[in-house]
Design a protein around this motif. Structure first.
Motif: not given
Length: 147
Positions: A58-68
């Motif tokens: 979930t942390r990786m997904l959230g970080t990816f969403e912030l970047a995208l």
């Protein structure tokens, strides 16, 4: 060849980007229970994620969403790149919708009440694809004009 964001692309890039940034921030601020729920849904659709730790996933997904989301909102990020990333990400979300039990009416693609939120993510596929196709079409037109 000009691939930077065009003025008419920015409203949709800003709105979609802000929505995705908000989703990422929610995931990063969420607690263990929220991470478990996110991971449970993801691993149901994509069994390869079973071995991932729920909080880490979930942390990786959230970080990816912030970047995208940020990439979509920054006009210096080429539309073809932002659109391709959005298409790939939203393709995964659409797969989540198609693979998760209870999201669709039996025998079809129509969403159930529970599936409407995920079904709406299919719009992001269209937005990302449109950004990519517009830029590729313009590049082709520019090449043809120079000949």
């Amino acid at each position: 060849m000009r691939f930077l964001a065009r003025a008419h692309q920015m409203p949709v890039r800003m709105i979609v980007g802000a929505f995705i940034v908000n989703s990422g921030m929610s995931k990063l601020k969420g607690g263990d229970e929220a991470a478990e729920q996110t991971h449970a849904m993801a691993k149901t659709a994509y069994p390869v994620l079973e071995s991932r730790n729920a909080q880490e996933f979930t942390r990786m997904l959230g970080t990816f969403e912030l970047a995208l989301g940020s990439a979509l909102m920054v006009p210096l990020v080429p539309s073809v790149l932002a659109g391709a990333a959005l298409t790939a990400f939203s393709g995964g979300l659409t797969g989540l919708y198609l693979r998760t039990p209870g999201m669709r009416e039996p025998g079809g693609l129509r969403p159930t009440q529970q599936g409407i939120g995920l079904a709406k993510d299919s719009w992001l596929v269209g937005i990302g694809t449109a950004l990519v196709l517009e830029e590729l079409g313009r590049a082709r037109d520019e090449r043809c004009t120079r000949r």
